[in-house]
Scaffold this motif. Structure first.
Motif, short mmCIF file in Angstrom:
data_model
loop_
_atom_site.label_atom_id
_atom_site.label_comp_id
_atom_site.label_asym_id
_atom_site.label_seq_id
_atom_site.Cartn_x
_atom_site.Cartn_y
_atom_site.Cartn_z
N LYS A 178 -5.25 -70.80 38.70
CA LYS A 178 -5.79 -70.67 40.08
C LYS A 178 -5.69 -69.09 40.28
CE LYS A 178 -4.51 -74.04 42.83
NZ LYS A 178 -3.67 -74.94 43.90
N ASP A 179 -6.81 -68.50 40.78
CA ASP A 179 -6.58 -67.13 41.10
C ASP A 179 -7.98 -66.88 42.20
OD1 ASP A 179 -6.71 -64.31 41.48
OD2 ASP A 179 -7.25 -63.89 39.40
N ASN A 180 -7.34 -66.81 43.38
CA ASN A 180 -8.37 -66.78 44.46
C ASN A 180 -8.59 -65.28 44.83
OD1 ASN A 180 -9.52 -69.27 44.36
ND2 ASN A 180 -8.52 -69.87 46.18
N THR A 181 -8.31 -64.18 44.21
CA THR A 181 -8.42 -63.02 44.71
C THR A 181 -9.80 -62.43 44.54
OG1 THR A 181 -7.46 -62.15 42.47
CG2 THR A 181 -6.00 -62.14 44.55
N GLY A 182 -10.56 -62.54 45.66
CA GLY A 182 -11.93 -62.01 45.45
C GLY A 182 -12.82 -62.82 44.69
N LEU A 183 -14.21 -62.05 44.33
CA LEU A 183 -15.31 -62.99 43.57
C LEU A 183 -14.72 -63.17 42.28
CD1 LEU A 183 -18.35 -60.92 44.92
CD2 LEU A 183 -17.43 -63.16 45.88
N ASP A 184 -14.96 -64.57 41.88
CA ASP A 184 -14.81 -64.80 40.36
C ASP A 184 -15.81 -64.31 39.62
OD1 ASP A 184 -13.70 -66.02 38.25
OD2 ASP A 184 -14.00 -68.15 39.04
N LEU A 185 -15.64 -62.90 39.05
CA LEU A 185 -16.48 -62.30 38.60
C LEU A 185 -16.91 -62.92 37.05
CD1 LEU A 185 -15.92 -58.61 39.04
CD2 LEU A 185 -17.55 -60.00 40.09
N LYS A 186 -15.80 -63.64 36.39
CA LYS A 186 -16.18 -63.97 35.02
C LYS A 186 -17.53 -64.94 35.12
CE LYS A 186 -13.04 -67.89 35.16
NZ LYS A 186 -12.26 -67.83 36.32
N GLN A 187 -17.35 -65.78 36.18
CA GLN A 187 -18.45 -66.88 35.99
C GLN A 187 -19.93 -66.23 35.89
OE1 GLN A 187 -17.55 -69.66 35.90
NE2 GLN A 187 -15.58 -69.80 37.00
N LEU A 188 -20.18 -64.96 36.37
CA LEU A 188 -21.55 -64.46 36.18
C LEU A 188 -21.91 -63.97 34.69
CD1 LEU A 188 -21.43 -61.25 38.64
CD2 LEU A 188 -22.99 -63.48 38.52
N PHE A 189 -20.93 -64.16 33.88
CA PHE A 189 -21.29 -63.73 32.58
C PHE A 189 -21.27 -65.03 31.63
CE2 PHE A 189 -19.36 -60.01 34.25
CZ PHE A 189 -20.08 -58.91 33.80
N ILE A 190 -20.75 -66.00 32.30
CA ILE A 190 -20.73 -67.56 31.51
C ILE A 190 -22.32 -67.84 31.84
CG2 ILE A 190 -20.02 -69.85 31.43
CD1 ILE A 190 -17.25 -68.79 32.52
N GLY A 191 -22.87 -67.89 30.82
CA GLY A 191 -24.54 -68.24 30.49
C GLY A 191 -25.30 -67.35 31.20
N ALA A 192 -24.71 -65.68 30.89
CA ALA A 192 -25.77 -64.89 31.21
C ALA A 192 -26.59 -64.22 29.89
CB ALA A 192 -24.82 -63.62 31.70
N GLU A 193 -26.42 -64.99 29.00
CA GLU A 193 -27.16 -64.68 27.66
C GLU A 193 -27.25 -63.45 27.07
OE1 GLU A 193 -30.69 -67.06 27.35
OE2 GLU A 193 -30.17 -68.46 29.04
N GLY A 194 -26.00 -62.49 27.46
CA GLY A 194 -26.14 -61.16 26.93
C GLY A 194 -26.89 -60.24 27.68
N SER A 195 -27.26 -60.75 29.18
CA SER A 195 -28.17 -59.80 29.81
C SER A 195 -27.30 -59.09 30.82
CB SER A 195 -28.99 -60.75 30.93
OG SER A 195 -28.20 -61.52 31.84
#
Ligand code: FAD
Ligand code: MLT
Ligand code: ZN
Length: 695
Positions: free
Chosen positions: A405-422
């Motif tokens: 659990k970590d609710n400090t700010g935006l969960d940036l890692k989610q952007l890279f899950i499924g970003a296909e190296g872009s």
């Protein structure tokens, strides 16, 4: 040129032996060469082109060439007078720096220098080379070459794609305003290199420069290597990670997508990844991140000559917490290795898929792979706790959190899950692994029709709800293909040829007797209701493996049958299999599939399998070869059907080069705009895996 009967060319990257065995073999072959030949030369290749190198090798086929890891080659010579193999040959070791090779020969220096000084081949420049002239394409009808050859009209869109302001005017490719392809001295981007090629400008010279010469204990320096020059090869070469045998990196798993990368980098640390990206970004050099290259949409191979950054050398497991089950590892760790590692400690990877022996956890995260047990263990958006990512400009985002659990700010890692190296390169992963189950049961059912596949699913959920870990299905055509191509496998349910479908279901629980009793009750109920005509419950680990091998073997069997058009579609369960039926009908109507005329049919068969539990079907169209007539019959039809039925055009394989341009079938314009804005923010120069994903 002197001839010898002992002809051999050795390229370490081409030797099939890996690891220590391969290194030992190189050392022993080099020492044999030291004993056989009088002279050893170090050379550097400028503007590497495999075809020209092959010509050189053919002409010098009585000599021996070595392209290996510099460290291993140095080991063969010895690194100091104390351990050197021949007198003063360790002085060559010190000069094995960057992109160099070795030539062992009996030819004297005069002959060698005369040949190599003369041998030059003009070729097209690739990204990273400095332009040697300014090239401007004037406004008006576009022509190329000395004879002012007209540009083929079907290439107009390519020119536009590469930045020119072209259009078709009365069928003639016409430039709206003058376009400067490059300025003298400027480092070329992939697009510029591509344009120069279209306009027949050759700005690169393949050349081999002889740098040093050793003979009979004496070292002669013939030319200084310009290791400090700021071109891409030397900077990247200093990392000691340039590779020469690039075929396997340039072709995808299905052999459908082929890139033209001439540089593959295999960094060993996050710092190296950061250094490479920083450099590429400053020089506008496009890169293509690559994991295990098992992706099925062409995302992991270059489109033109982007630099491939392959993560295979970042393969350490950094830590494992036996209390929480959180594993932290490098992105290049092979999924199966991670699973074995945590398995020895009583845990398992939440993700499992047929390519586990080759794909990497970083690749899994970048594609947001679903796999065989998503139904039970959820998606990577839930199990990944943190990521370490290098952004396009080299910035390292370190968020290898081990917290659930970590609710400090935006969960940036989610952007890279499924970003296909872009958006950046994933270099480290923190993932929550569940406890390995005490009891595993697997059953295979033969099911007469698709409606009953769904009835079985409903029944399984009510009988096995909390222990159900997978619910997969495949049609009988898939099974037949597996039995045809994977000889070691047999049908566990013989005499079920009438069944159109098979269901594989698995339970993960804590009490074997209890679980078995439940699954038996489920099987009884299914038989009683005639939802299945036959069923088999695996007895022991061997049978469990054999049943899974059939399901996991389907992609391999499809690959062995010939060309395959693969679609991984999410659909509401009721219309899941109808996708295969309507596509088959369409192919028949278009006369692309002639079921009764195999000889003239372009398509061999249409089959379907997938993850019923996740509402994900894999439609596979097996064809004799990749052919635009087949593709035009399937696309965009398949995407239109998906949209009409509220599905997604990619359930788990991603967009890659295959589906980038079709994203609007699943996402609104507003969403695509936000995605593009995020991409521009994180990768303003567009160097990360271009021409794919969001195009
Ligand atoms: P690659 O193919 O090398 O790359 C895939 C994409 O991720 C590319 O766009 C690449 O640029 C990017 N990428 C790779 N590594 C990184 C990184 N470290 N940082 C940033 N970007 C990166 N997929 C499923 O979802 N479910 C399945 O059940 C499944 N089964 C499969 C079975 C077989 C036999 C095969 C061949 C494939 C299967 N796949 C499946 C597809 C494929 O295995 C997955 O997509 C896998 O996650 C890709 O991992 P990879 O390491 O091979 O990545
Ligand atoms: C699978 O589920 O087997 C994979 O996603 C691979 C494929 O679709 O062929
Ligand atoms: Zn799948």
């Amino acid at each position: 040129m002197p001839k010898s009967k002992r002809q051999k060319i050795v390229n370490l990257t081409k030797t099939s032996k890996k690891g220590k065995e391969g290194k030992d073999e190189l050392v022993s072959l080099m020492r044999e060469a030291c004993d056989t030949f009088k002279h050893c030369y170090i050379f550097k290749v400028n503007n590497m082109r495999n075809n020209y190198l092959k010509d050189v090798r053919n002409e010098w086929n009585t000599s021996r060439f070595f392209f290996g890891k510099n460290k291993v080659m140095a080991k063969a010579f010895g690194n100091s007078p104390e351990d050197e193999y021949k007198s003063n040959i360790s002085s060559l070791s010190a000069r094995l720096v960057g992109n160099v090779g070795l030539l062992f020969t009996n030819s004297e220096p005069e002959a060698v220098l005369e040949y190599f000084n003369k041998f030059e081949k003009q070729d097209y420049a690739r990204a990273g080379i400095k332009a040697n002239e300014t090239v401007v394409i004037p406004a008006g009808p576009v022509v190329r070459g000395e004879d002012n050859e007209k540009f083929p009209h079907n290439m107009e869109s390519q020119l536009r794609h590469l930045g020119m302001t072209t259009s078709l005017v009365n069928g003639v490719v016409t430039n709206q305003k003058p376009h400067t392809i490059c300025k003298k001295g400027e480092t070329l981007s992939a697009e510029q290199a591509q344009l120069l090629k279209h306009f027949y400008y050759q700005m690169a010279v393949f050349k081999i420069s002889i740098l040093s010469h050793w003979c009979d204990g004496k070292l002669e320096i013939l030319a200084e290597d310009e290791v400090n020059n700021e071109d891409a090869e030397s900077i990247l070469g200093k990392l000691g990670v340039l590779e020469f045998d690039l075929e396997s990196y340039n072709v995808d798993w299905m052999k459908k997508y082929k890139g033209k990368s001439e540089i593959v980098l295999r960094p060993k640390s996050v710092q190296e990844v950061s250094e490479v990206l920083k450099y590429c970004n400053s020089e506008n050099l496009a890169v293509c991140p690559q994991g295990g290259n098992t992706g099925l949409v062409g995302g992991g191979v270059s489109v033109f000559d982007e630099i491939i950054i392959q993560l295979g050398r970042m393969n350490e497991i950094r830590s494992f917490d036996e209390q929480s089950g959180v594993a932290v590892c490098d992105a290049g760790v092979i999924l199966e290795n991670l699973d074995n590692f945590v398995g020895e400690r009583g845990y398992m990877c939440p993700l499992d898929l047929g390519a586990k022996g080759t794909c990497q956890i970083g690749g899994n995260i970048s594609t947001n792979a679903g796999g065989l047990r998503l139904l039970r263990y959820g998606s990577l958006h839930g199990t990944v706790l943190g990521l370490e990512v290098v952004l396009a400009d080299g910035t390292v985002l370190n968020n290898l959190s081990m917290l659930r659990k970590d609710n400090t700010g935006l969960d940036l890692k989610q952007l890279f899950i499924g970003a296909e190296g872009s958006l950046g390169i994933v270099t480290g992963v923190s993932i929550l692994t569940p406890k390995k189950p005490n009891s595993v049961n697997v059953a295979l059912l033969a099911v007469p029709n698709y409606e009953f596949v769904l009835e079985n699913f409903k029944l399984a959920k009510s009988h096995l709800g909390e222990i159900l870990s997978a619910f997969e299905f495949f049609d009988s055509k898939s099974l037949q293909l597996v039995l045809k191509h994977l000889n070691q496998l047999r049908n566990p349910l013989p005499n079920t040829e009438d069944s159109k479908f098979y269901v594989l279901l698995e339970t993960h629980g804590s009490n074997f007797e209890h679980d078995q009793e439940k699954i038996e009750m489920f099987l009884e109920a299914a038989m009683e209701k005639e939802f299945c005509s036959n069923g088999s419950l695996a007895q022991g680990e061997g049978q469990v493996r054999d049943i899974w091998a059939i399901r996991e073997g389907i992609p391999e069997a499809c690959g062995k049958e010939g060309a395959v058009y693969k679609y991984d579609i999410s659909l509401p369960l009721k219309s899941l299999y109808s996708l295969c039926e309507v596509v088959e009908k369409k192919l028949i109507n278009d006369k692309i599939y002639l079921p009764n005329d195999f000889e003239n049919s372009l398509v061999k068969q249409v089959l379907g399998y997938g993850h019923v539990g996740d509402g994900n079907i894999h439609l596979n169209i097996s064809a004799k070869q990749y052919d635009s007539r087949v593709l035009n019959s399937i696309e965009p039809f398949v995407y239109e059907f998906t949209k009409k039925n509220q599905g997604s055009i990619s359930a788990e394989h991603g967009l890659g080069v295959m589906k980038g341009k079709f994203i609007s079938y699943s996402k609104s314009d507003e969403m695509i705009t936000v995605m593009k804005n995020i991409k521009n923010l994180l990768d303003p120069n567009g160097i990360m895996n271009p021409y794919k994903f969001l195009v």
